[in-house]
Design a protein around this motif. Structure first.
Motif, PDB file in Angstrom:
ATOM      1  N   GLN A 184     -21.960   3.016  11.530  1.00 55.72           N
ATOM      2  CA  GLN A 184     -20.948   2.997  10.476  1.00 55.72           C
ATOM      3  C   GLN A 184     -19.590   2.692  11.078  1.00 55.72           C
ATOM      4  N   THR A 185     -18.715   2.151  10.259  1.00 54.02           N
ATOM      5  CA  THR A 185     -17.364   1.863  10.719  1.00 54.02           C
ATOM      6  C   THR A 185     -16.402   1.842   9.543  1.00 54.02           C
ATOM      7  N   PHE A 186     -15.161   2.181   9.804  1.00 54.65           N
ATOM      8  CA  PHE A 186     -14.094   2.037   8.813  1.00 54.65           C
ATOM      9  C   PHE A 186     -12.778   1.926   9.559  1.00 54.65           C
ATOM     10  N   THR A 187     -11.749   1.535   8.836  1.00 52.63           N
ATOM     11  CA  THR A 187     -10.411   1.395   9.418  1.00 52.63           C
ATOM     12  C   THR A 187      -9.441   2.321   8.708  1.00 52.63           C
ATOM     13  N   TYR A 188      -8.610   2.956   9.496  1.00 52.91           N
ATOM     14  CA  TYR A 188      -7.559   3.825   8.951  1.00 52.91           C
ATOM     15  C   TYR A 188      -6.202   3.195   9.164  1.00 52.91           C
ATOM     16  N   VAL A 189      -5.392   3.212   8.129  1.00 50.72           N
ATOM     17  CA  VAL A 189      -3.964   2.940   8.236  1.00 50.72           C
ATOM     18  C   VAL A 189      -3.258   4.071   7.509  1.00 50.72           C
ATOM     19  N   PRO A 190      -2.027   4.398   7.886  1.00 49.80           N
ATOM     20  CA  PRO A 190      -1.330   5.496   7.226  1.00 49.80           C
ATOM     21  C   PRO A 190      -1.373   5.379   5.704  1.00 49.80           C
ATOM     22  N   GLY A 191      -1.837   6.448   5.062  1.00 50.34           N
ATOM     23  CA  GLY A 191      -1.959   6.473   3.609  1.00 50.34           C
ATOM     24  C   GLY A 191      -3.363   6.259   3.101  1.00 50.34           C
ATOM     25  N   SER A 192      -4.262   5.765   3.967  1.00 50.95           N
ATOM     26  CA  SER A 192      -5.643   5.545   3.547  1.00 50.95           C
ATOM     27  C   SER A 192      -6.506   6.748   3.930  1.00 50.95           C
ATOM     28  N   ARG A 193      -7.779   6.677   3.589  1.00 50.08           N
ATOM     29  CA  ARG A 193      -8.713   7.763   3.866  1.00 50.08           C
ATOM     30  C   ARG A 193      -8.967   7.872   5.370  1.00 50.08           C
ATOM     31  N   CYS A 194      -8.887   9.079   5.902  1.00 48.05           N
ATOM     32  CA  CYS A 194      -9.106   9.282   7.330  1.00 48.05           C
ATOM     33  C   CYS A 194     -10.508   9.850   7.574  1.00 48.05           C
ATOM     34  N   ASN A 198      -8.775  10.756  15.502  1.00 44.33           N
ATOM     35  CA  ASN A 198      -8.367  10.712  14.090  1.00 44.33           C
ATOM     36  C   ASN A 198      -7.106  11.533  13.857  1.00 44.33           C
ATOM     37  N   ASP A 199      -7.127  12.773  14.304  1.00 47.33           N
ATOM     38  CA  ASP A 199      -5.992  13.666  14.055  1.00 47.33           C
ATOM     39  C   ASP A 199      -4.720  13.149  14.713  1.00 47.33           C
ATOM     40  N   ALA A 200      -4.855  12.657  15.941  1.00 50.56           N
ATOM     41  CA  ALA A 200      -3.680  12.136  16.646  1.00 50.56           C
ATOM     42  C   ALA A 200      -3.132  10.902  15.949  1.00 50.56           C
ATOM     43  N   CYS A 201      -4.013  10.009  15.515  1.00 49.48           N
ATOM     44  CA  CYS A 201      -3.555   8.786  14.847  1.00 49.48           C
ATOM     45  C   CYS A 201      -2.879   9.103  13.517  1.00 49.48           C
ATOM     46  N   VAL A 202      -3.426  10.066  12.780  1.00 49.12           N
ATOM     47  CA  VAL A 202      -2.787  10.465  11.518  1.00 49.12           C
ATOM     48  C   VAL A 202      -1.401  11.030  11.797  1.00 49.12           C
ATOM     49  N   MET A 203      -1.298  11.915  12.772  1.00 47.63           N
ATOM     50  CA  MET A 203      -0.014  12.550  13.076  1.00 47.63           C
ATOM     51  C   MET A 203       0.992  11.559  13.640  1.00 47.63           C
ATOM     52  N   LEU A 204       0.516  10.594  14.426  1.00 51.45           N
ATOM     53  CA  LEU A 204       1.408   9.602  15.037  1.00 51.45           C
ATOM     54  C   LEU A 204       1.589   8.358  14.173  1.00 51.45           C
ATOM     55  N   LYS A 205       0.867   8.335  13.021  1.00 43.56           N
ATOM     56  CA  LYS A 205       0.919   7.174  12.106  1.00 43.56           C
ATOM     57  C   LYS A 205       0.466   5.894  12.808  1.00 43.56           C
ATOM     58  N   LYS A 206      -0.664   6.010  13.520  1.00 46.94           N
ATOM     59  CA  LYS A 206      -1.238   4.881  14.240  1.00 46.94           C
ATOM     60  C   LYS A 206      -2.493   4.389  13.518  1.00 46.94           C
ATOM     61  N   ILE A 224      -3.919  21.348   9.448  1.00 44.21           N
ATOM     62  CA  ILE A 224      -4.030  20.983  10.863  1.00 44.21           C
ATOM     63  C   ILE A 224      -2.761  20.250  11.255  1.00 44.21           C
ATOM     64  N   THR A 225      -1.906  20.920  11.961  1.00 41.71           N
ATOM     65  CA  THR A 225      -0.615  20.345  12.341  1.00 41.71           C
ATOM     66  C   THR A 225      -0.444  20.238  13.855  1.00 41.71           C
ATOM     67  N   GLU A 226      -1.431  20.723  14.595  1.00 43.39           N
ATOM     68  CA  GLU A 226      -1.417  20.615  16.043  1.00 43.39           C
ATOM     69  C   GLU A 226      -2.778  20.109  16.508  1.00 43.39           C
ATOM     70  N   LEU A 227      -2.773  19.365  17.598  1.00 38.32           N
ATOM     71  CA  LEU A 227      -4.010  18.831  18.126  1.00 38.32           C
ATOM     72  C   LEU A 227      -4.767  19.908  18.893  1.00 38.32           C
ATOM     73  N   LYS A 228      -6.106  19.872  18.783  1.00 38.94           N
ATOM     74  CA  LYS A 228      -6.924  20.854  19.488  1.00 38.94           C
ATOM     75  C   LYS A 228      -8.160  20.173  20.041  1.00 38.94           C
ATOM     76  N   ASP A 229      -8.723  20.755  21.082  1.00 40.41           N
ATOM     77  CA  ASP A 229      -9.942  20.247  21.695  1.00 40.41           C
ATOM     78  C   ASP A 229     -11.149  20.963  21.107  1.00 40.41           C
ATOM     79  N   TYR A 230     -12.237  20.214  20.974  1.00 41.95           N
ATOM     80  CA  TYR A 230     -13.509  20.760  20.509  1.00 41.95           C
ATOM     81  C   TYR A 230     -14.523  20.672  21.630  1.00 41.95           C
ATOM     82  N   GLU A 231     -15.604  21.432  21.489  1.00 41.57           N
ATOM     83  CA  GLU A 231     -16.687  21.368  22.471  1.00 41.57           C
ATOM     84  C   GLU A 231     -17.311  19.988  22.423  1.00 41.57           C
ATOM     85  N   VAL A 232     -17.614  19.437  23.596  1.00 42.62           N
ATOM     86  CA  VAL A 232     -18.071  18.054  23.694  1.00 42.62           C
ATOM     87  C   VAL A 232     -19.589  17.989  23.816  1.00 42.62           C
ATOM     88  N   ASP A 233     -20.202  17.211  22.906  1.00 47.31           N
ATOM     89  CA  ASP A 233     -21.607  16.799  23.035  1.00 47.31           C
ATOM     90  C   ASP A 233     -21.596  15.292  23.192  1.00 47.31           C
TER      91      ASP A 233
END
Length: 266
Positions: free
Chosen positions: A160-170, A139-147, A253-262
């Motif tokens: 659940q599912t949804f679609t993001y395009v730049p300007g919509s809810r992320c 999500n964060d990468a796509c928002v920052m890269l406008k993907k 949030i202006t930089e990408l970061k890793d989270y703990e993986v489950d």
């Protein structure tokens, strides 16, 4: 030089006769590049349907190997694929469905250091990862890269599912942070109906095709929830949150970061 061979004309005959797609639409699909994150339950139907539709380049990201327990829902793989890399197994499946599709295997898991380089060359992202860390990272990468991308998640009998395009809810407009490690049951513990990811992953593939073709109404600003037990869909509508930390008016949030993986093993 013709854009389609006689065999391809026959292969895509139903698209050529479909209003809104036709020759030009099929050419758009042929010239498109879609990345599928995760060759698991969600990625399986998305990969197969996008390949069948004639996407020109299909990227597949996954660092896992096929396990026998995957086969209950991950239909892109087969019994003979057990122990193979999931990207290799999926590549073989694509070749059997549509050998004209170029498959790019990304034999790794996404992280903050590699995701931008992988995503940058694709037109649309199908997010079918098996853990919250990857979902927030995509999500964060796509928002920052406008993907643009399609999100999906599931557990037990509901998804659940949804679609993001730049300007919509992320994704972060809906869910601010990943849940604490261990606070949400994973699919191995809670179980998952094998057919559920087939439904959601197919919707994701349809969203990708609609976006590339410029057709219809996307699942933007709408979270579509499906309950397989009641066989009902419902929607939660909403707009982009101005205070969202990644897509809001003043992102923190202006930089990408890793989270703990489950891992959920979708």
């Amino acid at each position: 030089m013709p854009q389609f061979t006689p065999e391809q004309m026959r292969r895509y005959d139903r698209h050529f006769s479909l209003s809104g797609v036709g020759f030009q639409g099929q050419l758009k699909l042929k010239n498109s590049k879609v990345l599928v994150v995760g060759a698991g339950g969600l990625g399986s139907p998305a990969i197969l349907y996008l390949a069948a539709a004639g996407i020109g380049r299909l990227g597949i990201v996954d660092g896992d190997n096929v396990d026998l327990s995957n086969l209950q829902r991950q239909i892109v793989h087969s019994t003979k694929s057990v122990s193979k890399l999931k990207t290799s197994s999926a590549n073989e499946a694509v070749a059997s469905v549509n050998p004209d599709v170029e498959v790019v295997e990304h034999r790794e898991f996404l992280n903050a250091s590699n995701i931008a380089g992988i995503l940058e060359d694709y037109d649309f992202i199908v997010e079918g990862s098996d853990n919250f860390a990857a979902k927030f990272l995509v999500n964060d990468a796509c928002v920052m890269l406008k993907k643009p991308f399609s999100h999906a998640g599931m557990l037990r009998f509901e998804g659940q599912t949804f679609t993001y395009v730049p300007g919509s809810r992320c994704y972060r407009c809906l869910f601010r942070e990943p849940p604490p490690s261990g606070s949400v049951p994973n699919c191995a513990d809670a179980g998952i109906l094998g057919m559920l990811p087939g439904i959601l992953g197919s919707i994701q593939a349809a969203e990708a095709a609609k976006y590339l073709l410029g057709l219809g109404e996307l699942l933007t600003d709408r979270l579509l929830i499906f309950d397989a037990l009641s066989m009902r869909f419902r929607e939660i509508k909403g707009k982009r949150d101005p205070s969202c930390p990644v897509c809001g008016q003043k992102p923190t949030i202006t930089e990408l970061k890793d989270y703990e993986v489950d891992r959920c093993e979708t």
